[in-house]
Design a protein around this motif. Structure first.
Motif, short mmCIF file in Angstrom:
data_model
loop_
_atom_site.label_atom_id
_atom_site.label_comp_id
_atom_site.label_asym_id
_atom_site.label_seq_id
_atom_site.Cartn_x
_atom_site.Cartn_y
_atom_site.Cartn_z
N ILE A 100 -6.19 2.63 3.57
CA ILE A 100 -5.18 3.64 3.91
C ILE A 100 -5.86 4.95 4.30
N ALA A 101 -6.91 5.32 3.57
CA ALA A 101 -7.61 6.58 3.85
C ALA A 101 -8.20 6.59 5.26
N ASP A 102 -8.69 5.45 5.72
CA ASP A 102 -9.31 5.36 7.05
C ASP A 102 -8.30 5.06 8.15
N GLY A 103 -7.03 4.94 7.79
CA GLY A 103 -6.00 4.71 8.80
C GLY A 103 -5.82 3.27 9.22
N HIS A 104 -6.41 2.33 8.48
CA HIS A 104 -6.28 0.90 8.82
C HIS A 104 -5.01 0.34 8.15
N ILE A 105 -3.86 0.83 8.59
CA ILE A 105 -2.61 0.48 7.94
C ILE A 105 -2.28 -1.01 8.11
N ALA A 106 -2.51 -1.55 9.30
CA ALA A 106 -2.21 -2.97 9.54
C ALA A 106 -3.03 -3.86 8.60
N GLU A 107 -4.30 -3.52 8.46
CA GLU A 107 -5.16 -4.29 7.56
C GLU A 107 -4.74 -4.09 6.11
N ALA A 108 -4.34 -2.87 5.76
CA ALA A 108 -3.87 -2.60 4.40
C ALA A 108 -2.62 -3.42 4.09
N LYS A 109 -1.74 -3.55 5.08
CA LYS A 109 -0.52 -4.34 4.88
C LYS A 109 -0.87 -5.81 4.65
N ARG A 110 -1.82 -6.32 5.43
CA ARG A 110 -2.20 -7.74 5.29
C ARG A 110 -2.85 -8.00 3.94
N ILE A 111 -3.84 -7.19 3.59
CA ILE A 111 -4.55 -7.39 2.33
C ILE A 111 -3.64 -7.08 1.14
N GLY A 112 -2.81 -6.04 1.27
CA GLY A 112 -1.88 -5.71 0.20
C GLY A 112 -0.93 -6.86 -0.09
N ARG A 113 -0.46 -7.52 0.96
CA ARG A 113 0.43 -8.67 0.77
C ARG A 113 -0.30 -9.81 0.07
N GLU A 114 -1.53 -10.09 0.48
CA GLU A 114 -2.30 -11.18 -0.12
C GLU A 114 -2.63 -10.88 -1.59
N ILE A 115 -3.10 -9.67 -1.87
CA ILE A 115 -3.47 -9.32 -3.24
C ILE A 115 -2.23 -9.30 -4.14
N SER A 116 -1.14 -8.77 -3.64
CA SER A 116 0.07 -8.69 -4.45
C SER A 116 0.58 -10.07 -4.83
N GLU A 117 0.55 -10.99 -3.87
CA GLU A 117 0.98 -12.36 -4.16
C GLU A 117 0.08 -13.01 -5.21
N LYS A 118 -1.22 -12.78 -5.09
CA LYS A 118 -2.17 -13.34 -6.05
C LYS A 118 -1.95 -12.75 -7.44
N ILE A 119 -1.75 -11.43 -7.50
CA ILE A 119 -1.55 -10.76 -8.79
C ILE A 119 -0.27 -11.25 -9.46
N ARG A 120 0.78 -11.41 -8.69
CA ARG A 120 2.05 -11.87 -9.26
C ARG A 120 1.92 -13.27 -9.86
N LYS A 121 1.12 -14.12 -9.21
CA LYS A 121 0.92 -15.48 -9.72
C LYS A 121 0.08 -15.47 -11.00
N GLU A 122 -0.89 -14.55 -11.07
CA GLU A 122 -1.78 -14.51 -12.22
C GLU A 122 -1.15 -13.81 -13.42
N ALA A 123 -0.34 -12.80 -13.17
CA ALA A 123 0.18 -11.98 -14.25
C ALA A 123 1.19 -12.75 -15.09
N PRO A 124 1.02 -12.74 -16.42
CA PRO A 124 1.99 -13.42 -17.29
C PRO A 124 3.30 -12.63 -17.36
N THR A 125 4.34 -13.31 -17.74
CA THR A 125 5.64 -12.66 -17.87
C THR A 125 6.16 -12.83 -19.28
N LEU A 126 6.99 -11.91 -19.71
CA LEU A 126 7.57 -11.99 -21.05
C LEU A 126 8.75 -12.96 -21.06
N PRO A 127 8.93 -13.71 -22.13
CA PRO A 127 10.16 -14.50 -22.26
C PRO A 127 11.37 -13.57 -22.24
#
Length: 209
Positions: free
Chosen positions: A170-197
């Motif tokens: 984001i700091a370097d202005g690579h917004i398109a790349e930030a969107k792509r990587i942000g989507r990939e990382i977010s999906e991975k984090i959501r799968k890894e993160a445990p949830t409360l009953p």
């Protein structure tokens, strides 16, 4: 100076000159009348010349060209203003995200030293994360939006990793790349993160107050 900027200044100068001439015309008409010059005789030839000029193709072409250049100069100025504001917002968001990553790294060290922060302190960090997530999402970048109650240590580590990857882009202005990587990382984090009953109460300062 950009070409559009020069055209804009030229157009602005022309409009200003026209207004000045309109206000100065009574003065010069009276001045010429007093020295014996009758300007009324100039009206008919001037109108005939204007009628001839406006009916020619080259005059119409220049008129359209001038109007296009004026609109183009105005749009160029407007887009530069919008781009400058967007750039300012992007820089602020990148700084906040980078600062958040450092804060979460420091917070994780407390857990490593078996000296975890209080629930109230942890919630303040979580509120900071959620505030930054809102700012990042306004740039169109996907954010994890995970719960911290089930795994506070994992939450800190996952969000720190997210911030360290996305902030430089984001700091370097690579917004398109930030969107792509942000989507990939977010999906991975959501799968890894445990949830409360659903029946388990959330661990919050309010429950311990």
């Amino acid at each position: 100076m950009p070409v559009m900027g020069k055209i804009f200044r030229f157009v602005l100068l022309g409009i200003t000159s026209a207004f000045m001439a309109m206000f100065a015309e009574p003065f010069f008409s009276e001045l010429l009348r007093r020295v014996g010059v009758d300007t009324s005789a100039w009206v008919q030839p001037a109108m005939a010349l204007m009628s001839w000029a406006t009916s020619t193709p080259w005059f119409q072409f220049l008129t359209v060209l001038f109007m296009g250049a004026t609109i183009g100069a105005w749009l160029d100025w407007l887009l530069r203003k919008v781009d400058a504001r967007s750039s300012d917002v992007r820089v602020v968001v990148a700084q906040r995200l980078a600062s958040l990553g450092k804060d979460l790294e420091t917070l994780g060290q407390f857990f490593d030293l078996n000296s975890p922060p209080s629930i109230a302190q942890l919630e303040r960090y979580v509120d900071q994360v959620r505030s930054v997530e809102i700012s990042v999402s306004k740039l169109g970048v996907t954010v994890p939006r995970i719960s911290y109650e089930a795994d506070p240590i994992g939450y800190i580590d996952r969000m720190r990793a997210y911030a360290s990857r996305i902030a430089p882009l984001i700091a370097d202005g690579h917004i398109a790349e930030a969107k792509r990587i942000g989507r990939e990382i977010s999906e991975k984090i959501r799968k890894e993160a445990p949830t409360l009953p659903t029946s388990q109460p959330k661990l919050t300062h309010r429950n311990h107050g």
